[in-house]
Design an enzyme around this catalytic site. Structure first.
Site, PDB file in Angstrom:
ATOM      1  N   ARG A  68       0.816  -1.211   0.000  1.00  0.00           N
ATOM      2  CA  ARG A  68       0.000   0.000   0.000  1.00  0.00           C
ATOM      3  C   ARG A  68       0.853   1.266   0.000  1.00  0.00           C
ATOM      4  O   ARG A  68       0.515   2.251  -0.654  1.00  0.00           O
ATOM      5  CB  ARG A  68      -0.952   0.002   1.211  1.00  0.00           C
ATOM      6  CG  ARG A  68      -2.116  -0.958   1.084  1.00  0.00           C
ATOM      7  CD  ARG A  68      -3.235  -0.633   2.074  1.00  0.00           C
ATOM      8  NE  ARG A  68      -2.771  -0.532   3.433  1.00  0.00           N
ATOM      9  CZ  ARG A  68      -2.619  -1.557   4.270  1.00  0.00           C
ATOM     10  NH1 ARG A  68      -2.878  -2.776   3.836  1.00  0.00           N
ATOM     11  NH2 ARG A  68      -2.200  -1.376   5.509  1.00  0.00           N
ATOM     12  N   TYR A  72       0.497   4.424  -2.466  1.00  0.00           N
ATOM     13  CA  TYR A  72       0.293   5.795  -1.994  1.00  0.00           C
ATOM     14  C   TYR A  72       1.310   6.754  -2.615  1.00  0.00           C
ATOM     15  O   TYR A  72       0.977   7.879  -3.007  1.00  0.00           O
ATOM     16  CB  TYR A  72       0.402   5.851  -0.473  1.00  0.00           C
ATOM     17  CG  TYR A  72      -0.639   5.047   0.270  1.00  0.00           C
ATOM     18  CD1 TYR A  72      -1.863   4.721  -0.323  1.00  0.00           C
ATOM     19  CD2 TYR A  72      -0.401   4.609   1.565  1.00  0.00           C
ATOM     20  CE1 TYR A  72      -2.810   3.981   0.356  1.00  0.00           C
ATOM     21  CE2 TYR A  72      -1.351   3.864   2.252  1.00  0.00           C
ATOM     22  CZ  TYR A  72      -2.553   3.549   1.654  1.00  0.00           C
ATOM     23  OH  TYR A  72      -3.483   2.826   2.336  1.00  0.00           O
ATOM     24  N   TYR A  94     -11.734   9.835   0.204  1.00  0.00           N
ATOM     25  CA  TYR A  94     -12.840   9.346   1.021  1.00  0.00           C
ATOM     26  C   TYR A  94     -12.710   9.835   2.460  1.00  0.00           C
ATOM     27  O   TYR A  94     -11.618   9.850   3.028  1.00  0.00           O
ATOM     28  CB  TYR A  94     -12.798   7.824   0.964  1.00  0.00           C
ATOM     29  CG  TYR A  94     -13.718   7.076   1.886  1.00  0.00           C
ATOM     30  CD1 TYR A  94     -15.084   7.031   1.640  1.00  0.00           C
ATOM     31  CD2 TYR A  94     -13.216   6.366   2.965  1.00  0.00           C
ATOM     32  CE1 TYR A  94     -15.936   6.311   2.466  1.00  0.00           C
ATOM     33  CE2 TYR A  94     -14.056   5.640   3.790  1.00  0.00           C
ATOM     34  CZ  TYR A  94     -15.409   5.607   3.541  1.00  0.00           C
ATOM     35  OH  TYR A  94     -16.241   4.898   4.369  1.00  0.00           O
TER      36      TYR A  94
END
Length: 266
Positions: A68, A72, A94
């Protein structure tokens, strides 16, 4: 360094796009030359494209084969590439764009370092929803807040007389990406064992997930700490631990305040 052509504005959609997106966020999405977004539901995606045709999802950068953190950093590079081209760029994330959103903070910092104006606007986060849905006022007992893996592996202050929130328990110890949002949690017994040092194993805690669609209800499952392994978890799962002990007054400070003619009970 003088301001360069281009501007970065980072906004959030809130947890429920149809009611949580601020007027300011909507205005910047409309105004931007380029909108790059990471959102978790098709309603939010449809709304963003309706506001600005020059919108592109960064969700495609995720892959089960990529950590991840690498995804990013790739998101940061996409934002910076559009910004360096002299465009007004709106990064849409979000929830709250500054809460558990690594790319937004890095992009804003890097943009400013390179001489671009960059701002982050607040949004409604999962914590805001948790306080409302569970009926919690953090001013009553205090409330500490930690990322679950960070709390597990580090010595963090833990006060059983205060509430505590552990974020991302559903991805405890995981660095990868799963498109269905479900992760193995082999470290959960270690988390329970560490909690048991400060809390009774029968102390009831809430596994919480905010509602992301209008008209839906949040998921709130109350279980004893010892029973947490039996609760299904997702990447959106949060653990709320209510106080398990009474606050201990600081008698020295009480005495000093009383000597000043101040009643601590007021």
């Amino acid at each position: 360094m003088a301001d360069r052509a281009g501007k970065l504005v980072v906004v959030g959609t809130g947890l429920r796009t149809t009611g949580h997106m601020t007027i300011e966020a909507i205005a910047w999405i409309r105004r931007a030359d380029r909108v790059l977004y990471v959102v978790g539901d098709p309603v939010a995606e449809e709304m963003i494209h309706a506001l600005n045709a020059n919108a592109e999802s960064l969700q495609t950068l995720y892959s089960p084969q990529i950590k991840r953190i690498d995804t990013y950093n790739a998101m940061v590079e996409r934002l910076m590439a559009e910004l360096r081209a002299g465009r007004t760029v709106c990064g849409v994330f979000y929830g709250h764009p500054g809460v558990f959103v690594y790319p937004s903070h890095v992009a804003v910092t890097r943009a400013r370092q390179e001489g671009f104006p960059a701002v982050m606007l607040p949004g409604i986060s999962a914590e805001d929803c948790l306080f409302a849905d569970l009926g919690i006022d953090p001013a009553t007992t205090g409330c500490s807040s930690y990322e679950a893996t960070d709390w597990l592996f580090n010595e963090r202050p833990t006060d059983p007389a205060s509430a505590m929130v552990l974020w991302q328990i559903g991805i405890l110890g995981n660095e990868g990406y799963n498109p269905i949002g479900r992760y193995p949690t082999p470290l959960m017994p270690l988390l329970i064992a560490k909690l048991s040092r400060r809390y009774p194993l029968q102390h009831r805690v809430a596994v919480y997930e905010a509602a992301v669609q209008f008209g839906c209800t949040p998921s709130i499952t109350w279980v004893p700490i010892a029973g947490m392994t039996a609760v299904p978890l997702s990447a959106a799962s949060t653990l709320y631990i209510p106080p398990a002990a009474a606050t201990r007054p600081d008698r020295q400070v009480y005495g000093q305040a009383a000597a000043m003619g101040i009643d601590p009970g007021q």
